[in-house]
Design a protein around this motif. Structure first.
Motif, PDB file in Angstrom:
ATOM      1  N   ALA A 185      20.203   5.519 -32.140  1.00 49.84           N
ATOM      2  CA  ALA A 185      21.539   5.234 -31.613  1.00 49.84           C
ATOM      3  C   ALA A 185      22.583   6.130 -32.264  1.00 49.84           C
ATOM      4  O   ALA A 185      23.470   6.675 -31.596  1.00 49.84           O
ATOM      5  CB  ALA A 185      21.894   3.767 -31.843  1.00 49.84           C
ATOM      6  N   ALA A 186      22.482   6.308 -33.582  1.00 47.53           N
ATOM      7  CA  ALA A 186      23.472   7.099 -34.315  1.00 47.53           C
ATOM      8  C   ALA A 186      23.502   8.549 -33.847  1.00 47.53           C
ATOM      9  O   ALA A 186      24.571   9.163 -33.738  1.00 47.53           O
ATOM     10  CB  ALA A 186      23.186   7.030 -35.809  1.00 47.53           C
ATOM     11  N   ILE A 187      22.341   9.109 -33.541  1.00 48.00           N
ATOM     12  CA  ILE A 187      22.253  10.544 -33.233  1.00 48.00           C
ATOM     13  C   ILE A 187      23.022  10.884 -31.963  1.00 48.00           C
ATOM     14  O   ILE A 187      23.459  12.017 -31.768  1.00 48.00           O
ATOM     15  CB  ILE A 187      20.769  10.967 -33.123  1.00 48.00           C
ATOM     16  N   ARG A 188      23.222   9.913 -31.095  1.00 50.66           N
ATOM     17  CA  ARG A 188      23.919  10.156 -29.831  1.00 50.66           C
ATOM     18  C   ARG A 188      25.382  10.538 -30.036  1.00 50.66           C
ATOM     19  O   ARG A 188      25.992  11.160 -29.151  1.00 50.66           O
ATOM     20  CB  ARG A 188      23.837   8.922 -28.936  1.00 50.66           C
ATOM     21  N   CYS A 210      10.356  12.270 -32.251  1.00 49.24           N
ATOM     22  CA  CYS A 210      11.198  13.411 -32.611  1.00 49.24           C
ATOM     23  C   CYS A 210      11.806  14.064 -31.372  1.00 49.24           C
ATOM     24  O   CYS A 210      12.979  14.467 -31.376  1.00 49.24           O
ATOM     25  CB  CYS A 210      10.386  14.425 -33.420  1.00 49.24           C
ATOM     26  N   ARG A 211      11.039  14.157 -30.312  1.00 51.58           N
ATOM     27  CA  ARG A 211      11.588  14.696 -29.062  1.00 51.58           C
ATOM     28  C   ARG A 211      12.683  13.781 -28.507  1.00 51.58           C
ATOM     29  O   ARG A 211      13.693  14.250 -27.971  1.00 51.58           O
ATOM     30  CB  ARG A 211      10.479  14.884 -28.031  1.00 51.58           C
ATOM     31  N   GLU A 212      12.479  12.477 -28.628  1.00 50.59           N
ATOM     32  CA  GLU A 212      13.491  11.523 -28.181  1.00 50.59           C
ATOM     33  C   GLU A 212      14.806  11.733 -28.925  1.00 50.59           C
ATOM     34  O   GLU A 212      15.887  11.719 -28.316  1.00 50.59           O
ATOM     35  CB  GLU A 212      12.987  10.098 -28.398  1.00 50.59           C
ATOM     36  N   LEU A 213      14.736  11.935 -30.233  1.00 54.13           N
ATOM     37  CA  LEU A 213      15.953  12.157 -31.019  1.00 54.13           C
ATOM     38  C   LEU A 213      16.645  13.452 -30.598  1.00 54.13           C
ATOM     39  O   LEU A 213      17.880  13.484 -30.451  1.00 54.13           O
ATOM     40  CB  LEU A 213      15.611  12.216 -32.506  1.00 54.13           C
ATOM     41  N   ALA A 214      15.874  14.516 -30.419  1.00 48.88           N
ATOM     42  CA  ALA A 214      16.453  15.799 -30.019  1.00 48.88           C
ATOM     43  C   ALA A 214      17.131  15.700 -28.661  1.00 48.88           C
ATOM     44  O   ALA A 214      18.202  16.280 -28.436  1.00 48.88           O
ATOM     45  CB  ALA A 214      15.376  16.877 -30.004  1.00 48.88           C
ATOM     46  N   GLU A 215      16.530  14.953 -27.752  1.00 46.13           N
ATOM     47  CA  GLU A 215      17.103  14.800 -26.415  1.00 46.13           C
ATOM     48  C   GLU A 215      18.332  13.890 -26.434  1.00 46.13           C
ATOM     49  O   GLU A 215      19.237  14.053 -25.610  1.00 46.13           O
ATOM     50  CB  GLU A 215      16.041  14.250 -25.470  1.00 46.13           C
ATOM     51  N   ALA A 216      18.375  12.950 -27.377  1.00 43.05           N
ATOM     52  CA  ALA A 216      19.511  12.031 -27.462  1.00 43.05           C
ATOM     53  C   ALA A 216      20.744  12.705 -28.062  1.00 43.05           C
ATOM     54  O   ALA A 216      21.882  12.336 -27.733  1.00 43.05           O
ATOM     55  CB  ALA A 216      19.136  10.807 -28.290  1.00 43.05           C
ATOM     56  N   ALA A 217      20.539  13.672 -28.955  1.00 40.20           N
ATOM     57  CA  ALA A 217      21.669  14.356 -29.586  1.00 40.20           C
ATOM     58  C   ALA A 217      22.395  15.206 -28.541  1.00 40.20           C
ATOM     59  O   ALA A 217      21.754  15.884 -27.737  1.00 40.20           O
ATOM     60  CB  ALA A 217      21.185  15.238 -30.730  1.00 40.20           C
TER      61      ALA A 217
END
Length: 268
Positions: A185-188, A210-217
């Motif tokens: 949530a924070a990375i967004r 890790c891909r989910e985080l990269a796509e969320a940023a």
């Protein structure tokens, strides 16, 4: 041989240690600041520290309660660590900077980027935790045990000795905030460029997470270091440093959109 200066600093009632190395003379690159994970210290970031110093001033931090630093009385949240880190950057004159966090350190650098965006020019998350699909202490412990079978002996020795020095009491105090922090949530809301980096054999920070985080940023990129486990910066410091440099160069030149293919990086 890279020169290092070690400073002990008291901020907000907590003790931190700052390990500083100058970059090339005349460099205009933003400094790198390396943040360790739970139970650890700067020591397993030393090889990456040396590699990054070829580009810019580089700092590694021992957070309160870790390394040789005394444990604070109260439990510190991820946001508490971020606040004291930002105070340290201000005192050291190390901002704006590139924050590089490993494991729980990935949470702390993200929280710092959210708290004071002006001080953070980019964020690198190496082996970030905690995977939302695996938010269980037992599953995390099993993944770490699995990972230890894949790490270099040098990495396992550093991890074990740092864990012993941290002590079970403070480790368990730090564990709960780590498990509760919602990095996904924070990375967004992170405004600066974000690189999510993992070793391709990391059982802790798995590829889908890790891909989910990269796509969320909003400005996220993803890359893997082939053949490396969770502590990728120990086994392949040159490849990790190269991946960071490629990422930063891409954003300087206006490329590096997270929707495109990530660059290939050599192993070291």
């Amino acid at each position: 041989m890279v020169s290092r200066t070690v400073s002990t600093v008291r901020l907000r009632g907590h003790t931190l240690r700052l390990h500083s190395s100058p970059g090339p003379t005349g460099s205009t690159e933003p400094p790198f600041v390396l943040i360790h994970g739970i139970g650890m210290s700067h020591r397993y970031l030393d090889r990456l520290h040396t590699e990054l110093t070829a580009t810019a001033d580089t700092y590694a931090v021992d957070l309160p309660g870790f390394g040789p630093n005394p444990a604070p009385g109260p439990t510190l949240s991820v946001e508490d660590y971020a606040a004291v880190l930002l105070d340290l950057l201000a005192e050291a004159g190390a901002a704006p900077c590139i924050l590089v966090g490993h494991s729980m350190g990935a949470q702390i650098v993200t929280a710092a980027a959210l708290r004071d965006p002006a001080r953070v020019r980019g964020v690198v998350l190496i082996g970030p935790v905690v995977d939302r699909r695996r938010r269980s202490v037992w599953r995390q412990a099993a993944a770490l045990g699995h990972d230890s079978l894949r790490e270099l002996p040098s990495a396992n020795i550093i991890v074990l000795t740092d864990y012993v020095r941290t002590g079970l009491r403070w480790y368990l105090k730090a564990l709960r905030p780590m498990m509760e922090y919602r990095l996904e949530a924070a990375i967004r809301a992170v405004e600066c460029p974000v690189l999510v980096l993992r070793g391709s054999r990391d059982p802790v920070a798995r590829e889908p997470w890790c891909r989910e985080l990269a796509e969320a940023a909003p400005h996220g990129s993803f890359t893997e270091i082939p053949g490396q486990p969770h502590v990728a910066q120990q086994g392949a410091p040159g490849a990790v440093a190269d991946a960071i440099r490629v990422f930063l160069a891409g954003h300087r030149s206006g490329v590096g959109d997270h929707s495109g293919p990530e660059p290939e990086h050599p192993t070291s």
